[in-house]
Write an enzyme that holds these catalytic residues in place. Structure first.
Site, PDB file in Angstrom:
ATOM      1  N   ARG A 131      -0.020   8.111  10.222  1.00  0.00           N
ATOM      2  CA  ARG A 131      -1.250   7.388  10.537  1.00  0.00           C
ATOM      3  C   ARG A 131      -1.278   6.981  12.000  1.00  0.00           C
ATOM      4  O   ARG A 131      -2.336   7.013  12.639  1.00  0.00           O
ATOM      5  CB  ARG A 131      -1.381   6.164   9.617  1.00  0.00           C
ATOM      6  CG  ARG A 131      -1.825   6.576   8.226  1.00  0.00           C
ATOM      7  CD  ARG A 131      -1.562   5.509   7.185  1.00  0.00           C
ATOM      8  NE  ARG A 131      -2.140   4.248   7.519  1.00  0.00           N
ATOM      9  CZ  ARG A 131      -1.578   3.071   7.248  1.00  0.00           C
ATOM     10  NH1 ARG A 131      -0.413   3.019   6.629  1.00  0.00           N
ATOM     11  NH2 ARG A 131      -2.172   1.971   7.580  1.00  0.00           N
ATOM     12  N   ARG A 161       0.840  -1.201   0.000  1.00  0.00           N
ATOM     13  CA  ARG A 161       0.000   0.000   0.000  1.00  0.00           C
ATOM     14  C   ARG A 161       0.874   1.250   0.000  1.00  0.00           C
ATOM     15  O   ARG A 161       1.835   1.324   0.751  1.00  0.00           O
ATOM     16  CB  ARG A 161      -0.903  -0.011   1.243  1.00  0.00           C
ATOM     17  CG  ARG A 161      -2.159  -0.807   1.015  1.00  0.00           C
ATOM     18  CD  ARG A 161      -2.963  -1.002   2.250  1.00  0.00           C
ATOM     19  NE  ARG A 161      -3.110   0.183   3.089  1.00  0.00           N
ATOM     20  CZ  ARG A 161      -3.779   0.192   4.231  1.00  0.00           C
ATOM     21  NH1 ARG A 161      -4.347  -0.921   4.666  1.00  0.00           N
ATOM     22  NH2 ARG A 161      -3.880   1.287   4.945  1.00  0.00           N
TER      23      ARG A 161
HETATM   24  P1  ADP Z   1      -5.070   0.124   8.491  1.00  0.00           P
HETATM   25  O1  ADP Z   1      -5.534  -1.261   8.123  1.00  0.00           O
HETATM   26  O2  ADP Z   1      -3.600   0.280   8.295  1.00  0.00           O
HETATM   27  O3  ADP Z   1      -5.528   0.536   9.848  1.00  0.00           O
HETATM   28  P2  ADP Z   1      -7.172   1.083   6.774  1.00  0.00           P
HETATM   29  O4  ADP Z   1      -7.118   0.233   5.557  1.00  0.00           O
HETATM   30  O5  ADP Z   1      -8.192   0.733   7.793  1.00  0.00           O
HETATM   31  O6  ADP Z   1      -5.729   1.122   7.437  1.00  0.00           O
HETATM   32  O7  ADP Z   1      -7.385   2.603   6.370  1.00  0.00           O
HETATM   33  C1  ADP Z   1      -6.647   3.209   5.346  1.00  0.00           C
HETATM   34  C2  ADP Z   1      -7.067   4.667   5.227  1.00  0.00           C
HETATM   35  O8  ADP Z   1      -8.451   4.748   4.861  1.00  0.00           O
HETATM   36  C3  ADP Z   1      -6.942   5.482   6.500  1.00  0.00           C
HETATM   37  O9  ADP Z   1      -5.630   6.005   6.705  1.00  0.00           O
HETATM   38  C4  ADP Z   1      -7.974   6.599   6.235  1.00  0.00           C
HETATM   39  O10 ADP Z   1      -7.471   7.567   5.327  1.00  0.00           O
HETATM   40  C5  ADP Z   1      -9.077   5.834   5.530  1.00  0.00           C
HETATM   41  N1  ADP Z   1     -10.065   5.281   6.493  1.00  0.00           N
HETATM   42  C6  ADP Z   1     -10.317   3.969   6.732  1.00  0.00           C
HETATM   43  N2  ADP Z   1     -11.263   3.822   7.667  1.00  0.00           N
HETATM   44  C7  ADP Z   1     -11.634   5.075   8.041  1.00  0.00           C
HETATM   45  C8  ADP Z   1     -12.563   5.592   8.987  1.00  0.00           C
HETATM   46  N3  ADP Z   1     -13.320   4.789   9.751  1.00  0.00           N
HETATM   47  N4  ADP Z   1     -12.665   6.944   9.101  1.00  0.00           N
HETATM   48  C9  ADP Z   1     -11.939   7.767   8.339  1.00  0.00           C
HETATM   49  N5  ADP Z   1     -11.027   7.360   7.452  1.00  0.00           N
HETATM   50  C10 ADP Z   1     -10.861   6.013   7.284  1.00  0.00           C
END
Ligand code: ADP
Ligand code: ADP
Length: 227
Positions: A177, A166
């Site tokens: 993050r 990613r």
């Molecule tokens: P990770 O698995 O590393 O925690 P995610 O795939 O859940 O990352 O999320 C990737 C990105 O998508 C986040 O950095 C954000 O920009 C966006 N995102 C995902 N879920 C949310 C949420 N519930 N609220 C706001 N932004 C979100």
């Protein structure tokens, strides 16, 4: 809670804690879908939908997408027929406003969250996990170059697709993050603890051991693992 009540489980934890990995295993075991907000955004991005284009800038910077669009997207997903019996929520809610919106939407349907496992992992481990994460673009299965490698390097075990990293897993964006997580999402730990729903799980163990601990935690709360 009866065995047939819809089952909503929220996996809480920082980026890299293992939410996606564990959500997939639990979804299979409980026969309810994994609903991952990040995957939904990435699907929209791949299909170049207006929502995907809106989310892109936030995701590239490692910031949260605004609550209103995120809440709408997840509520629409939860209203689909395959989520009638519940869902494993992965990456949502990430703010108190999202948590309140979810609670309201479920309450309107006479439903509620059963249990919120918090997968706890040190910051150092999180960075190592994010740095080695590889993903299948087709089935979204997650691998790790050291901790959970595919059988053939760079290729998905399940469907043979070439894996990708990613763009937001680069060290700088990953650090950003994590900061955003500590500011905006970590308050949910106290929020769900106060509601009596939080269960802490040690996320530093092997994938199998974390899965076992999650199943035990969910069962202990009486949240329908009888079948
Ligand atoms: P990770 O698995 O590393 O925690 P995610 O795939 O859940 O990352 O999320 C990737 C990105 O998508 C986040 O950095 C954000 O920009 C966006 N995102 C995902 N879920 C949310 C949420 N519930 N609220 C706001 N932004 C979100
Ligand atoms: P999240 O959805 O919380 O961001 P992931 O499930 O994508 O986290 O996991 C992040 C990375 O760490 C992936 O590369 C995954 O293979 C790896 N991983 C997940 N759980 C473990 C674990 N218990 N031990 C070692 N590596 C893990």
């Amino acid at each position: 809670m009866t065995a047939n009540s819809p089952l909503y489980i929220i996996l809480l934890g920082a980026p890299g804690a293992g939410k996606g990995t564990q959500a997939r295993l639990l979804a299979e075991k409980l026969a309810i879908p994994q609903v991952a907000s990040g995957d939904l955004f990435r699907e929209n991005l791949n299909q170049q939908t207006p929502l995907g284009l809106l989310a892109k800038g936030y995701m590239d910077r490692g910031e949260l997408v605004p609550d209103d669009v995120t809440i709408r997207m997840v509520e629409e997903r939860l209203a689909r027929p395959d989520a009638e019996r519940g869902a494993i929520l992965d990456g949502f809610p990430r703010t108190i406003a999202q948590a309140e919106a979810l609670e309201q939407a479920l309450a309107q349907a006479g439903r509620r969250v059963a249990c919120v496992p918090y997968i706890k992992v040190s910051e150092q481990t999180l960075l190592l996990r994010l740095g080695g994460r590889w993903i299948c673009p087709v089935c979204q299965t997650t691998y790790h170059v050291l901790y959970s490698p595919p059988k053939v390097a760079g290729i998905c075990d399940k469907d043979g697709s070439p894996l990708y990293q990613r763009p937001d897993d680069t060290e700088e964006t990953a650090r950003n993050r994590l900061q955003i997580y500590f500011q905006q999402t970590a308050p949910l730990i106290a929020y769900y603890r106060d509601k009596g729903l939080l269960v802490e799980v040690d996320g530093e163990q092997s994938i199998e051991a974390v899965h076992g601990a999650l199943v035990a935690a969910i069962t202990a709360r009486g949240a329908g693992l009888a079948s």
